[in-house]
Write a protein that holds these residues in place. Sequence first.
Motif, PDB file in Angstrom:
ATOM      1  N   LEU A 163       0.849  -1.187   0.000  1.00  0.00           N
ATOM      2  CA  LEU A 163       0.000   0.000   0.000  1.00  0.00           C
ATOM      3  C   LEU A 163       0.886   1.239   0.000  1.00  0.00           C
ATOM      4  N   VAL A 164       0.616   2.153  -0.921  1.00  0.00           N
ATOM      5  CA  VAL A 164       1.421   3.362  -1.041  1.00  0.00           C
ATOM      6  C   VAL A 164       0.505   4.527  -1.397  1.00  0.00           C
ATOM      7  N   GLN A 165       0.894   5.710  -0.990  1.00  0.00           N
ATOM      8  CA  GLN A 165       0.120   6.900  -1.353  1.00  0.00           C
ATOM      9  C   GLN A 165       0.419   7.315  -2.790  1.00  0.00           C
ATOM     10  N   ALA A 166      -0.528   8.006  -3.381  1.00  0.00           N
ATOM     11  CA  ALA A 166      -0.321   8.529  -4.723  1.00  0.00           C
ATOM     12  C   ALA A 166       0.945   9.378  -4.757  1.00  0.00           C
ATOM     13  N   ARG A 178       8.957  -1.092  -5.800  1.00  0.00           N
ATOM     14  CA  ARG A 178       9.779  -1.915  -6.703  1.00  0.00           C
ATOM     15  C   ARG A 178       9.335  -3.353  -6.578  1.00  0.00           C
ATOM     16  N   LEU A 179       8.827  -3.895  -7.659  1.00  0.00           N
ATOM     17  CA  LEU A 179       8.411  -5.293  -7.685  1.00  0.00           C
ATOM     18  C   LEU A 179       9.567  -6.159  -8.179  1.00  0.00           C
ATOM     19  N   SER A 180       9.631  -7.366  -7.644  1.00  0.00           N
ATOM     20  CA  SER A 180      10.616  -8.352  -8.084  1.00  0.00           C
ATOM     21  C   SER A 180       9.898  -9.636  -8.451  1.00  0.00           C
ATOM     22  N   LYS A 232       4.316   4.703 -19.310  1.00  0.00           N
ATOM     23  CA  LYS A 232       5.549   5.237 -19.898  1.00  0.00           C
ATOM     24  C   LYS A 232       6.035   6.458 -19.121  1.00  0.00           C
ATOM     25  N   GLY A 233       7.316   6.472 -18.856  1.00  0.00           N
ATOM     26  CA  GLY A 233       7.905   7.585 -18.126  1.00  0.00           C
ATOM     27  C   GLY A 233       7.805   7.450 -16.619  1.00  0.00           C
ATOM     28  N   ARG A 234       7.026   6.482 -16.136  1.00  0.00           N
ATOM     29  CA  ARG A 234       6.864   6.292 -14.688  1.00  0.00           C
ATOM     30  C   ARG A 234       7.401   4.940 -14.220  1.00  0.00           C
ATOM     31  N   PHE A 235       7.277   3.922 -15.058  1.00  0.00           N
ATOM     32  CA  PHE A 235       7.703   2.573 -14.701  1.00  0.00           C
ATOM     33  C   PHE A 235       8.956   2.201 -15.503  1.00  0.00           C
ATOM     34  N   THR A 236       9.801   1.392 -14.891  1.00  0.00           N
ATOM     35  CA  THR A 236      10.992   0.884 -15.551  1.00  0.00           C
ATOM     36  C   THR A 236      11.132  -0.605 -15.288  1.00  0.00           C
ATOM     37  N   ILE A 237      11.231  -1.381 -16.358  1.00  0.00           N
ATOM     38  CA  ILE A 237      11.453  -2.821 -16.231  1.00  0.00           C
ATOM     39  C   ILE A 237      12.933  -3.109 -16.439  1.00  0.00           C
ATOM     40  N   SER A 238      13.453  -4.045 -15.673  1.00  0.00           N
ATOM     41  CA  SER A 238      14.854  -4.436 -15.825  1.00  0.00           C
ATOM     42  C   SER A 238      14.988  -5.905 -15.454  1.00  0.00           C
ATOM     43  N   ARG A 239      16.117  -6.490 -15.773  1.00  0.00           N
ATOM     44  CA  ARG A 239      16.332  -7.890 -15.451  1.00  0.00           C
ATOM     45  C   ARG A 239      17.775  -8.096 -15.039  1.00  0.00           C
ATOM     46  N   ASP A 240      17.976  -9.070 -14.170  1.00  0.00           N
ATOM     47  CA  ASP A 240      19.305  -9.504 -13.745  1.00  0.00           C
ATOM     48  C   ASP A 240      19.378 -10.994 -14.029  1.00  0.00           C
ATOM     49  N   ASN A 241      20.003 -11.349 -15.132  1.00  0.00           N
ATOM     50  CA  ASN A 241      20.045 -12.752 -15.530  1.00  0.00           C
ATOM     51  C   ASN A 241      20.860 -13.611 -14.563  1.00  0.00           C
ATOM     52  N   ALA A 242      21.812 -13.013 -13.902  1.00  0.00           N
ATOM     53  CA  ALA A 242      22.608 -13.757 -12.924  1.00  0.00           C
ATOM     54  C   ALA A 242      21.768 -14.177 -11.718  1.00  0.00           C
ATOM     55  N   ASN A 290      18.350 -14.478 -12.044  1.00  0.00           N
ATOM     56  CA  ASN A 290      17.066 -14.998 -12.565  1.00  0.00           C
ATOM     57  C   ASN A 290      15.890 -14.161 -12.068  1.00  0.00           C
ATOM     58  N   THR A 291      16.053 -12.855 -12.103  1.00  0.00           N
ATOM     59  CA  THR A 291      15.045 -11.968 -11.536  1.00  0.00           C
ATOM     60  C   THR A 291      14.742 -10.822 -12.503  1.00  0.00           C
ATOM     61  N   VAL A 292      13.462 -10.499 -12.579  1.00  0.00           N
ATOM     62  CA  VAL A 292      13.015  -9.331 -13.334  1.00  0.00           C
ATOM     63  C   VAL A 292      12.377  -8.361 -12.350  1.00  0.00           C
ATOM     64  N   TYR A 293      12.569  -7.088 -12.603  1.00  0.00           N
ATOM     65  CA  TYR A 293      12.104  -6.039 -11.694  1.00  0.00           C
ATOM     66  C   TYR A 293      11.155  -5.084 -12.414  1.00  0.00           C
ATOM     67  N   LEU A 294      10.329  -4.443 -11.627  1.00  0.00           N
ATOM     68  CA  LEU A 294       9.499  -3.354 -12.134  1.00  0.00           C
ATOM     69  C   LEU A 294       9.562  -2.214 -11.121  1.00  0.00           C
ATOM     70  N   GLN A 295      10.284  -1.165 -11.485  1.00  0.00           N
ATOM     71  CA  GLN A 295      10.349   0.026 -10.648  1.00  0.00           C
ATOM     72  C   GLN A 295       9.180   0.919 -11.028  1.00  0.00           C
ATOM     73  N   MET A 296       8.368   1.237 -10.046  1.00  0.00           N
ATOM     74  CA  MET A 296       7.150   2.022 -10.299  1.00  0.00           C
ATOM     75  C   MET A 296       7.227   3.325  -9.507  1.00  0.00           C
ATOM     76  N   ASN A 297       7.296   4.415 -10.225  1.00  0.00           N
ATOM     77  CA  ASN A 297       7.357   5.741  -9.616  1.00  0.00           C
ATOM     78  C   ASN A 297       6.107   6.537  -9.956  1.00  0.00           C
TER      79      ASN A 297
END
Length: 113
Positions: free
Chosen positions: A11-14, A19-21, A64-74, A76-83
């Motif tokens: 739960l977060v305020q507007a 950051r999801l993993s 677009k412009g608020r979320f960033t997806i990234s991955r770390d293959n070492a 085995n994780t994908v991330y979603l940074q949500m701002n």
Amino acid sequence: QVQLVESGGGLVQAGGSLRLSCAASGIIFSINTMGWYRQAPGKQRELVAFITSGGSTNYADSVKGRFTISRDNAKNTVYLQMNSLKPEDTATYYCHYWHTDYWGQGTQVTVSS
């Protein structure tokens, strides 16, 4: 046994951030596209973002412009940074290993106004 395990919801305020993993096991993580999807109550599941094995990314217009997806293959994780989160981002978020039936169990994101 294939497992995709999401974490990081809450739960977060507007205007806040989360950051999801998604940690994967039992698959050859590095060779395939990974996607983040979300589903709000009463709505269809929608694609939020994906990242290819080569690191190319694509986003839904709504994030677009608020979320960033990234991955770390070492790891085995994908991330979603949500701002700059908005109440309309409230949903259950899932990760998906493309071209398969493998989905995570979901993590709830709730954005209060």
